[in-house]
Write an enzyme that holds these catalytic residues in place. Sequence first.
Site, PDB file in Angstrom:
ATOM      1  N   ARG A  99       0.035 -69.455 -33.481  1.00  0.00           N
ATOM      2  CA  ARG A  99       0.416 -70.449 -34.487  1.00  0.00           C
ATOM      3  C   ARG A  99       1.236 -71.596 -33.909  1.00  0.00           C
ATOM      4  NH1 ARG A  99      -2.925 -67.841 -36.160  1.00  0.00           N
ATOM      5  NH2 ARG A  99      -2.998 -66.472 -37.990  1.00  0.00           N
TER       6      ARG A  99
ATOM      7  N   PRO B  24     -14.601 -68.371 -33.993  1.00  0.00           N
ATOM      8  CA  PRO B  24     -15.663 -68.348 -35.011  1.00  0.00           C
ATOM      9  C   PRO B  24     -15.145 -67.764 -36.324  1.00  0.00           C
ATOM     10  CG  PRO B  24     -15.926 -66.497 -33.501  1.00  0.00           C
ATOM     11  CD  PRO B  24     -14.795 -67.336 -32.969  1.00  0.00           C
TER      12      PRO B  24
ATOM     13  N   ALA C 127     -16.146 -67.519 -40.730  1.00  0.00           N
ATOM     14  CA  ALA C 127     -17.256 -67.604 -41.678  1.00  0.00           C
ATOM     15  C   ALA C 127     -16.994 -68.649 -42.764  1.00  0.00           C
ATOM     16  CB  ALA C 127     -17.444 -66.232 -42.337  1.00  0.00           C
TER      17      ALA C 127
ATOM     18  N   THR D 175     -19.824 -60.501 -30.814  1.00  0.00           N
ATOM     19  CA  THR D 175     -18.692 -59.811 -31.439  1.00  0.00           C
ATOM     20  C   THR D 175     -18.958 -58.315 -31.442  1.00  0.00           C
ATOM     21  OG1 THR D 175     -18.165 -61.748 -32.758  1.00  0.00           O
ATOM     22  CG2 THR D 175     -17.310 -59.650 -33.554  1.00  0.00           C
TER      23      THR D 175
ATOM     24  N   LYS E  43     -16.543 -60.491 -27.602  1.00  0.00           N
ATOM     25  CA  LYS E  43     -15.353 -60.761 -28.422  1.00  0.00           C
ATOM     26  C   LYS E  43     -14.944 -59.484 -29.154  1.00  0.00           C
ATOM     27  CE  LYS E  43     -13.774 -63.667 -32.268  1.00  0.00           C
ATOM     28  NZ  LYS E  43     -13.803 -62.807 -33.463  1.00  0.00           N
TER      29      LYS E  43
END
Length: 330
Positions: A261, A61, A63, A138, A202
């Site tokens: 990554r 998630p 923003a 969260t 989370k």
Amino acid sequence: MNPVHADFFAGGAGAERTLRGNLAAFDRLRIVPRVLRATGDRDLRTTLFGAGLATPILVAPTAFHLLAHPGGEAATAQGAAAAGTVMVVSMAATQPVEVIARAGGPLWFQLYPQPDPGFTASVVKRAEAAGCRALVVTVDSPVFGRRERDLRNGFTELPAGLVCENMRDDTGRVRDIAMDATAGWDRIGWLRTVTGLPILLKGVLHPADARLAVEHGVDGLIVSNHGGRQLDGAIATIDALPAVAEAVAKRIPVLVDGGIRRGTDVLIALARGADAVLVGRPVLDALAAGGATAVRDRLRELTAELDHAMALAGARRPDDLTPDLVAVAG
Ligand code: FNR
């Protein structure tokens, strides 16, 4: 992209030690491959809370996607759906969860527990009605992290016309997202009375909290330091993962995010005890560069890299990845 917004996406808290540390920790780990395992074609399919995914790589998630691309969160959802995975919709999304759900899925919804229980419950109900299949709470944000790039840039609010669409109350007024330092474990029990969705926490890094989470009936954990945006100096997530996985002892799924990554990073995370991983900035970078198609391609690329690394390490399925396949570099 506006450099102020680029700093918002890339930056971390404080001296950005944890932001850098998430990446540096992967640099210190090496894979100890197995040979002659006759893996044939690999099988990366992953089941979480009863739903089948094409890959163990999910969208974390994050923003304000409309700052990255005019397609916003809907474009991200479309890309994630095309890659066969879950997008976790942020409470700070700039489009309504109903609009995002029409563009893609499966979706989970991320929640910052709000001090107003009635409003919190209404947000959860709205996410549920839109079709979100899990709630990601969260818990690493009792207060906002100090993001010095944003402070220097004076980035304190969204540009005119953009709001956190999922913070509208019954009157249509958009509330500010509050951080709530009064939230304790009882808040999780209360959320249980509000929703039947699986609840993941989370932002767990300490194995004692992982044990408490299991005792409180939590359905899943995400080992996360918020991509280095909350407590600067917090442990790198790939370093925190083994103790959390040991404490959980496979009773509930453990996911991890932060600094992933490459497919080899995913391999290491799965070997160290994660059932799946999430990626934040790689998706945001792709979204900014090319919308839904680029998000899909980035997720597929990470999945293809994982597949290739698994072949070279002698693993057919994510479950074949065990802690003995990872060593700390000398
Ligand atoms: C985030 N993250 C985040 N987490 C959350 O629970 N709610 C949120 O609204 C946001 N927003 C957010 C914005 C931006 C710009 C970033 C970079 C991150 C944290 C996110 O879910 C995840 O933990 C990290 O992004 C993982 O680290 P990587 O993959 O970015 O290194």
